[in-house]
Structure formats: C-alpha cells, structure tokens
Design an enzyme around this catalytic site. Structure first.
Site, PDB file in Angstrom:
ATOM      1  N   THR A  54      -7.205   0.140   4.530  1.00 24.28           N
ATOM      2  CA  THR A  54      -5.888   0.027   3.902  1.00 24.28           C
ATOM      3  C   THR A  54      -6.085   0.012   2.391  1.00 24.28           C
ATOM      4  O   THR A  54      -7.215   0.095   1.913  1.00 24.28           O
ATOM      5  CB  THR A  54      -5.178  -1.272   4.336  1.00 24.28           C
ATOM      6  OG1 THR A  54      -5.794  -2.393   3.664  1.00 24.28           O
ATOM      7  CG2 THR A  54      -5.272  -1.496   5.847  1.00 24.28           C
ATOM      8  N   CYS A  55      -4.987  -0.128   1.648  1.00 24.27           N
ATOM      9  CA  CYS A  55      -5.131  -0.156   0.185  1.00 24.27           C
ATOM     10  C   CYS A  55      -5.892  -1.393  -0.270  1.00 24.27           C
ATOM     11  O   CYS A  55      -6.488  -1.388  -1.355  1.00 24.27           O
ATOM     12  CB  CYS A  55      -3.763  -0.101  -0.480  1.00 24.27           C
ATOM     13  SG  CYS A  55      -2.654  -1.450  -0.042  1.00 24.27           S
ATOM     14  N   ASN A  56      -5.899  -2.442   0.548  1.00 24.30           N
ATOM     15  CA  ASN A  56      -6.537  -3.693   0.134  1.00 24.30           C
ATOM     16  C   ASN A  56      -7.885  -3.962   0.793  1.00 24.30           C
ATOM     17  O   ASN A  56      -8.569  -4.901   0.397  1.00 24.30           O
ATOM     18  CB  ASN A  56      -5.614  -4.878   0.415  1.00 24.30           C
ATOM     19  CG  ASN A  56      -4.545  -5.017  -0.642  1.00 24.30           C
ATOM     20  OD1 ASN A  56      -4.724  -4.585  -1.771  1.00 24.30           O
ATOM     21  ND2 ASN A  56      -3.415  -5.583  -0.277  1.00 24.30           N
ATOM     22  N   GLU A 117       1.417 -12.080   5.067  1.00 22.19           N
ATOM     23  CA  GLU A 117       2.201 -10.838   5.135  1.00 22.19           C
ATOM     24  C   GLU A 117       1.954 -10.142   6.475  1.00 22.19           C
ATOM     25  O   GLU A 117       0.851 -10.175   7.016  1.00 22.19           O
ATOM     26  CB  GLU A 117       1.864  -9.924   3.952  1.00 22.19           C
ATOM     27  CG  GLU A 117       0.402  -9.483   3.857  1.00 22.19           C
ATOM     28  CD  GLU A 117       0.100  -8.220   4.622  1.00 22.19           C
ATOM     29  OE1 GLU A 117       1.040  -7.562   5.098  1.00 22.19           O
ATOM     30  OE2 GLU A 117      -1.089  -7.913   4.774  1.00 22.19           O
ATOM     31  N   GLY A 192       6.666   8.321  -1.825  1.00 15.66           N
ATOM     32  CA  GLY A 192       6.143   7.985  -0.504  1.00 15.66           C
ATOM     33  C   GLY A 192       7.298   7.567   0.382  1.00 15.66           C
ATOM     34  O   GLY A 192       8.423   7.357  -0.099  1.00 15.66           O
ATOM     35  N   ALA A 193       7.046   7.446   1.668  1.00 13.35           N
ATOM     36  CA  ALA A 193       8.128   7.059   2.578  1.00 13.35           C
ATOM     37  C   ALA A 193       7.609   6.176   3.700  1.00 13.35           C
ATOM     38  O   ALA A 193       8.198   6.094   4.769  1.00 13.35           O
ATOM     39  CB  ALA A 193       8.810   8.304   3.158  1.00 13.35           C
TER      40      ALA A 193
END
EC number: 1.2.1.70
Length: 424
Positions: A54-56, A117, A192-193
């Site tokens: 993921t981005c993190n 989250e 982005g969507a």
C-alpha cells in the site's frame, strides 16, 4: 503439506520505518504481487506467500523452512533492482508468534498512520484474495489471514477504535481547512477514483465544498464518483485544462509515474494570478512531481507530511487501542494453539489409517467365515476378540518395555491418553 518444520516469516517496511522515497522503490503493483508471490515459491524461498503493498507499507508474509529471512531480503533487493544493504535500515523482521501478532495489529488498524483506520483491512483482504486466486497461499497463511480478519471485526465491535472519522483523507481535508478556512467558494480537483479519493470527496462535501472535479484514467469511473458528489468528470489528460480552477488538489492514483508535472502547475499558477494551490499527494509512488513543492504559492504535502495533523486524532483512540491490544493478546494464543495442534494431525491420521486397515482385514476374514457356514455369533465374537488383540498388541508391547526401562512418564501418558481409571 506438513507444517511440522515450517516457519512463519514476515519482512517489511512502513511509514514508521521508511520515508516515502524508499517505500515507493519497493512498491508492488497488483500484477507484480502475483508474479512476485509465484516467483518466491518457484525459487524455493517460500511454501506459501502473500505480499501486501500500500502507500504506507510493503510486507512479505511467507511460510518457509528457512531459519531466518536473509534470503527474502536478498530477493526483495533483486526484484526491485536495489542493493539489499540500502534496505536494511528500514526493514523490520518477524518470525513465528511475532508474525501472528503483527498481522492482527495491522488488520485491526493498530499499526497504521491513522490509528484504527479501516482501509488497511480492505487492502489486506485484497492481497489475500489475490494470493488465494493464484494459489500461492495454503493452510497456514489462509488460517492466519482469515483469523486476522475475524479479530479486526471483533476489535471494531468491542472497542471504540473506529468511532471517530479519521483517515489519511480526513487528515488531508483538515489540513486544507487550516489553510483556506471555509470551503464554500473553493474548487477541489481530485485525481484518482479509489477509496481514498472517495473518502476525501465525502469529507470535503461534509465540510461545505460546493465544486468538485474528478480526474481519472478511466472516464467512466470518474463519472460514477463525480455523479455521487455532484462533480464534474475528466480524464487525466484533461488535467492541464482544469488545473487553474483548483484551489485544492488531492491525488491518489496507482500510476507508476507522476500525473501532475512541474510545468503544468507552474502554468496554472500564472493563470490563477498567484492565488495559492493546496496539493496533497497521497499516492506511493508519488503522483506529483517533487519539484512542484519548490513553486511559490504552492502548499505541497505528501502522506508523510500528514503525520502532524493525524496526531490530533490519535488521543481519542488511545484507550480503545489498549483494549484492542488485550483482544489481540488472547487471539494470538488461540492461533498458536491451533498451529501447535497441527503437529498431532499427521500422527492422528496415521493412527486412523492403521486402525482402518486392521478393521478392513478382519471384516473380510469374518465375511469369509460366514460364507463358509460359521454361526454368526461365533464370527462376531471372533471378530471382536481379534480386533481388540490386534489394536492393543503394539501399545501393550511398548508399555511393558517402558515398565522395564522405568519410563514412568510413558506409562502415565498412556493412562492419560486412554483415560484409564486409577488403581484402587
């Protein structure tokens, strides 16, 4: 496959251990995740493999007979054409029970930039589904991930960890509020969507934003999201034509290359006559060319920059996190108990097969006796006698030998195993 000699290993880096510049170098696209998991198994580095990216965070979860993950570190470097030594300072390493605890904490949102989250749970489910579909996960990782999903649900149900609406998207909107104050005259461009952009759109709308433009590689997907929030849909190629309208830009695509370039932003600023643009780049790899941050009248933030804003939201979840850790402590024990029980499964299967072979052999002999005219009651008595003697012969021989060898532990184990009554 027997898991008697197998070990659980996890290797990874995240927002706490590595900056975005490092994380984006070891990011896996969906296609890369499939290829990489298959490669790990084909090269004998893993029996089972799931990659979460993921981005993190980027994390490798494997089942392997290796004692440690040194070969995985070397492989990760090779796969991304990096010197493995450059990664050493950023990687964390877990084995066995540590892996179980880490995955349960990740699934429950306790290891996220925004405590509690929910997005990471969906990302874990997608990574697991991908591995399962392409048959790179087996009994152990399947049980681990499914256990993780169940524990995450329990944490959300039994604690207040998810009671307040905090996320990276929410943090981005909160930061924009600090710069612009009210949103009623602002325009937002969302690039982005996906789920993060949808969350950002929802938070913006809830905080009074009236005008929204959604840009996406697929126009139809952009239209679906724009329609929900009364926005306007464009393609990525049309961004330069609309960028000057945007006061707020939030970008989160899966593009391997930047979609918002220095010259595009520079031209938009000229058209805006120096009115500032607030840009949040949530993507990894980054969607916004790094030099954009050098432009005057641009406020550019990456996911790492959101950390300070996010800290405000952590305090309300701290107590819930303590309760969640208690749940996880218990559930780690449950998983390890299940795993340890697997060591007996092979013996149980062999014992059942052995008893079944004896039973079938003696039943066939009994049938022949009946066919030869032996009375049924004699055949039944003979069958019962033979079955008892044959099944108990080997254990009795071993117990006599144990008595001769003064192996009291084995004798006591037999009493326990067969639930024998104590002597009078």
């Amino acid at each position: 496959m027997s898991h008697r000699n197998s070990r659980l290993l996890a290797l990874g880096l995240n927002h706490n251990t590595a900056p975005v510049a490092i994380r984006e170098q070891v990011n896996f696209t969906t296609a890369m995740q499939i290829n990489a998991c298959q490669q790990l198994i084909q090269e004998g580095l893993a029996e089972e493999a799931v990659i979460v990216s993921t981005c993190n965070r980027t994390e490798l979860y494997v089942v392997s007979e290796a004692e440690n993950d040194l070969s995985l570190v070397a492989w990760l470097g090779r796969y991304h054409q990096l010197d493995p030594t450059t990664l050493n300072d950023y990687l964390y390493h877990y084995s066995q029970q540590q892996v179980v605890r880490h995955l349960l904490r990740v699934a429950s949102g306790l290891d996220s930039m925004v405590l509690g989250e929910p997005q990471i749970l969906g990302q874990l489910k997608s990574a697991y589904a991908l591995a399962k579909e392409h048959q790179t996960t087996g009994k152990l990782l399947s049980k681990l991930f499914e256990h993780g999903f169940a524990v995450a649900k329990q944490v959300r149900t039994d604690t207040a960890i998810g009671s307040s609406p905090v996320s990276v998207a929410f943090a981005a909107v909160r930061l924009a509020q600090q710069i612009f104050g009210q949103f009623d005259t602002s325009t937002a461009l969302l690039i982005g969507a996906g789920e993060t952009i949808e969350l950002a759109a929802r938070h913006l709308r809830e905080n009074g934003l009236k005008r929204m433009v959604v840009a996406n590689r697929t126009l139809e997907r952009a239209r679906l999201l724009a329609k929900e929030f009364a926005g306007y849909a464009i393609t990525l190629e049309e961004i330069p034509d609309h960028l000057a309208e945007a006061d707020i830009v939030i970008a989160s695509t899966a593009s391997p290359e930047p979609v918002l370039l220095f010259e595009q932003v520079q031209n938009a600023l000229k058209a805006r006559k120096r009115r500032p643009i607030f840009i949040v780049d949530i993507a990894v790899p980054r969607d916004v060319e790094g030099r954009v941050g050098e432009l005057k009248d641009v406020y550019l933030y990456t996911v790492d920059d959101l950390n300070e804003v996010i800290q405000e939201n952590l305090r309300s979840r701290a107590q819930a996190a303590l309760q969640a850790e208690e749940i996880i402590d218990t559930q780690v024990v449950h998983f390890m108990d299940w795993w340890h029980s697997l060591s007996a499964v092979d013996t149980i299967c062999r014992l059942r097969d052995h008893a079944t072979d004896i039973r079938n052999d003696l039943v066939n002999k009994a049938k022949r006796m009946l066919n030869n005219g032996k009375p049924a009651h004699e055949v039944i008595e003979h069958l019962a006698h033979q079955l008892t003697n044959t099944l108990l012969h080997a254990p009795c021989v071993q117990l006599r030998q144990a008595g001769s060898d003064k192996r009291d532990d084995l004798v006591l184990s037999a009493r326990h195993l067969f639930r024998l009554p104590e002597n009078d």
